[in-house]
Design an enzyme around this catalytic site. Structure first.
Site, PDB file in Angstrom:
ATOM      1  N   HIS A  62      14.394  36.934   7.195  1.00 43.11           N
ATOM      2  CA  HIS A  62      14.551  35.721   6.394  1.00 43.11           C
ATOM      3  C   HIS A  62      14.744  34.546   7.344  1.00 43.11           C
ATOM      4  O   HIS A  62      14.878  34.737   8.558  1.00 43.11           O
ATOM      5  CB  HIS A  62      15.713  35.858   5.392  1.00 43.11           C
ATOM      6  CG  HIS A  62      17.070  36.030   5.992  1.00 43.11           C
ATOM      7  ND1 HIS A  62      17.409  37.086   6.813  1.00 43.11           N
ATOM      8  CD2 HIS A  62      18.201  35.267   5.891  1.00 43.11           C
ATOM      9  CE1 HIS A  62      18.670  36.980   7.171  1.00 43.11           C
ATOM     10  NE2 HIS A  62      19.184  35.871   6.639  1.00 43.11           N
ATOM     11  N   ASP A  66      20.220  32.232  12.181  1.00 47.61           N
ATOM     12  CA  ASP A  66      20.656  33.319  13.068  1.00 47.61           C
ATOM     13  C   ASP A  66      19.660  34.473  13.115  1.00 47.61           C
ATOM     14  O   ASP A  66      19.873  35.444  13.849  1.00 47.61           O
ATOM     15  CB  ASP A  66      22.063  33.812  12.672  1.00 47.61           C
ATOM     16  CG  ASP A  66      22.172  34.253  11.227  1.00 47.61           C
ATOM     17  OD1 ASP A  66      21.578  33.599  10.342  1.00 47.61           O
ATOM     18  OD2 ASP A  66      22.858  35.258  10.962  1.00 47.61           O
ATOM     19  N   HIS A  67      18.564  34.363  12.348  1.00 48.85           N
ATOM     20  CA  HIS A  67      17.543  35.402  12.378  1.00 48.85           C
ATOM     21  C   HIS A  67      16.206  34.898  12.924  1.00 48.85           C
ATOM     22  O   HIS A  67      15.281  35.700  13.076  1.00 48.85           O
ATOM     23  CB  HIS A  67      17.361  36.009  10.978  1.00 48.85           C
ATOM     24  CG  HIS A  67      18.588  36.730  10.511  1.00 48.85           C
ATOM     25  ND1 HIS A  67      18.687  38.102  10.471  1.00 48.85           N
ATOM     26  CD2 HIS A  67      19.812  36.265  10.128  1.00 48.85           C
ATOM     27  CE1 HIS A  67      19.899  38.452  10.063  1.00 48.85           C
ATOM     28  NE2 HIS A  67      20.603  37.357   9.840  1.00 48.85           N
ATOM     29  N   HIS A 142      19.710  38.360  -1.096  1.00 50.32           N
ATOM     30  CA  HIS A 142      20.471  37.448  -0.245  1.00 50.32           C
ATOM     31  C   HIS A 142      20.278  36.026  -0.768  1.00 50.32           C
ATOM     32  O   HIS A 142      19.549  35.805  -1.734  1.00 50.32           O
ATOM     33  CB  HIS A 142      19.986  37.612   1.204  1.00 50.32           C
ATOM     34  CG  HIS A 142      20.859  36.939   2.222  1.00 50.32           C
ATOM     35  ND1 HIS A 142      22.229  37.028   2.214  1.00 50.32           N
ATOM     36  CD2 HIS A 142      20.545  36.164   3.294  1.00 50.32           C
ATOM     37  CE1 HIS A 142      22.712  36.333   3.233  1.00 50.32           C
ATOM     38  NE2 HIS A 142      21.711  35.790   3.893  1.00 50.32           N
ATOM     39  N   HIS A 270      25.940  42.898  12.443  1.00 55.54           N
ATOM     40  CA  HIS A 270      25.998  41.589  11.781  1.00 55.54           C
ATOM     41  C   HIS A 270      27.450  41.281  11.413  1.00 55.54           C
ATOM     42  O   HIS A 270      27.782  40.889  10.300  1.00 55.54           O
ATOM     43  CB  HIS A 270      25.094  41.559  10.543  1.00 55.54           C
ATOM     44  CG  HIS A 270      24.732  40.174  10.078  1.00 55.54           C
ATOM     45  ND1 HIS A 270      25.481  39.472   9.165  1.00 55.54           N
ATOM     46  CD2 HIS A 270      23.726  39.356  10.410  1.00 55.54           C
ATOM     47  CE1 HIS A 270      24.929  38.294   8.938  1.00 55.54           C
ATOM     48  NE2 HIS A 270      23.861  38.187   9.699  1.00 55.54           N
TER      49      HIS A 270
END
Lengths: 310, 310
Positions: A62, A66-67, A142, A270
């Protein structure tokens, strides 16, 4: 015949205590794949000796920073280093605009081609396939459209039981056909069934990556019996309101999913910056699902290639 | 009364050998400023114990990725940590579009206000001023619009020579006026000139940041006599064609600028990934300008506050 996951970053949204944001690489039969690319991923690849130019497929779960905020730097560094191979990036919609805007404004020109593939995060479907494996999406729940990833090795042909060649006078030319599933008709008219001439097939190895997501039982049938499950554990139950608010999972919830899906091993990660150490998260998960392992930056998890029935 | 530069990243375009891309923080009289924000800067702030919420002004030299790709992560992490203070970012045109696009697509909402200030990279002009210092731009010569930065402390009022109070019977109320430059008229009509009643003023401290740039003599009058000069040294003379091609400087060229501008100390950095060690760059610079120091990630350079004439 490797099947190996290397954790490049085990932090949640804000890096803390030496933990970088999410990124992982998979080495499956010496092909490399990347999952997520948080800030600093290109440094982590160096730290953990990953051959970055062997990565031709990147799967982004996504578009939270942070990804994916490590992508512009990773892509431009590979270009400066003269990468030639085409690169495929699978992600929810929007990534191409983000990357292309950043590259344009930073006057960065990539010397190799990037193919962007948009994932429909509502569907469980095949994203990629080659001779060794398939990669399917896993619809997660999410705050933004998010997909997990299921990597599954293709089934190997079973090994032949050599003694059967002499016993039934099997011509060599027949062996590949029998391995592929054929029975054998002897000269005297006896039919030898396929399964009597081969060892039981090696079970195919699989890895499911589920981050970020709240507790979501709909993923259970998709990830059932996988060898390895990475499921985010941002919080402990003590902070389950925080988890619900951010649409994240607690360690208890992740372990419940692992237990209900009967997976081989659960990897947690995570971790919220609230936790200096993963021990409370690990302890909470283990109470529900014993075979739980904590990830740290640099951890490597392998699924052995079972040879015992060769 | 600190005047201190902390190097957060000493690498050129591609991070290598544990060196992160360019970022620095300045602590001037306990106010903090950031220069450039390459990927991983937020981790470096933690590594080197910099109080990130004390930074309210960020100066970005140019928009190449190794000088600004750390901004989205740094800005969003501060937001997640509840930053309230407004933030000012000075940069060449384009940064606002880059950041706002990334924030929009990554669904990141900042809970504090960011003010973007566009630098005219053709001009040497005042960018920012407060009670303690001024920050001026330094037009540099690079492949994209680029500005260096000149931080200069404001001159302190000189210290009073206490013995003069008794000697000339100076009323206490007159002292601030005399410190600010006034002469003193005694009751008997004698005029005591200002400079006889005060110590010589403490020289103001200054720091010039010049990266990225090719050899560019036009900066010399701007940076003349600065206490500290950071000038990029991407290559040695052996690779001067590479330097020219990328519009970078060699160590020899940086040292020549330092020598011609009569600076106090030269700091070298922005080392190409070609160099595992900075020694060849340092040696080359020192041959021209003796007071040269190498930067590493985490290096701190201080300019002492001179008290010897208090």
């Amino acid at each position: 015949m490797k099947f190996e996951v290397t954790i490049l970053g085990s932090a949640a949204a804000t890096p803390a205590y030496g933990r970088f944001p999410t990124s992982q690489v998979l080495n499956i039969q010496d092909y490399w794949y990347m999952i997520d690319c948080g800030e600093g991923t290109q440094m982590r690849l160096t730290d953990f000796h990953v051959p970055r130019n062997r990565i031709n497929h990147i799967f982004i779960s996504h578009l939270h920073g942070d990804h994916c905020f490590g992508l512009p730097g990773f892509l431009t560094s590979m270009s400066l280093n003269g990468r030639q191979e085409e690169l495929h990036i699978f992600s929810p919609a929007g990534l191409q605009e983000m990357i292309e805007t950043v590259l344009r404004i930073s006057a960065s020109h990539l010397v190799y081609t990037v193919h962007y593939h948009v994932i429909d995060t509502e569907k469980h479907e095949l994203l990629y396939e080659n001779s060794a494996l398939t990669v399917h999406s896993i619809p997660l729940k999410h705050a933004v459209p998010t997909s997990g990833f299921l990597f599954r090795e293709k089934t190997f042909l079973p090994n032949f039981i050599k003694e059967k060649i002499v016993e039934h006078e099997i011509p060599v030319a027949q062996i590949p056909l029998i391995k592929a599933g054929a029975d054998f008709l002897k000269a005297d008219g006896t039919l030898i069934p396929h399964h009597e001439m081969v060892y039981a097939p090696v079970p195919s190895r699989s890895y499911a990556f589920c981050s970020d997501t709240m507790y979501h039982e709909a993923i259970i049938p998709i990830i059932e019996n996988v060898s390895l499950l990475y499921h985010e554990t941002t919080f402990t139950e003590e902070f389950k309101e925080n988890a619900a608010w951010g649409m994240h999972s607690t360690a208890f919830q992740a372990a419940t999913i692992a237990q209900k899906a009967n997976v081989g091993e659960l990897i947690i990660g995570h971790y919220s910056a609230r936790f200096q150490d993963f021990q409370p998260l690990l302890a909470e998960a283990k109470r529900v699902f014993k075979n739980t392992s904590p990830s740290s930056d640099g951890s490597v998890f392998s699924v052995p290639y079972l040879k015992n029935n060769v």
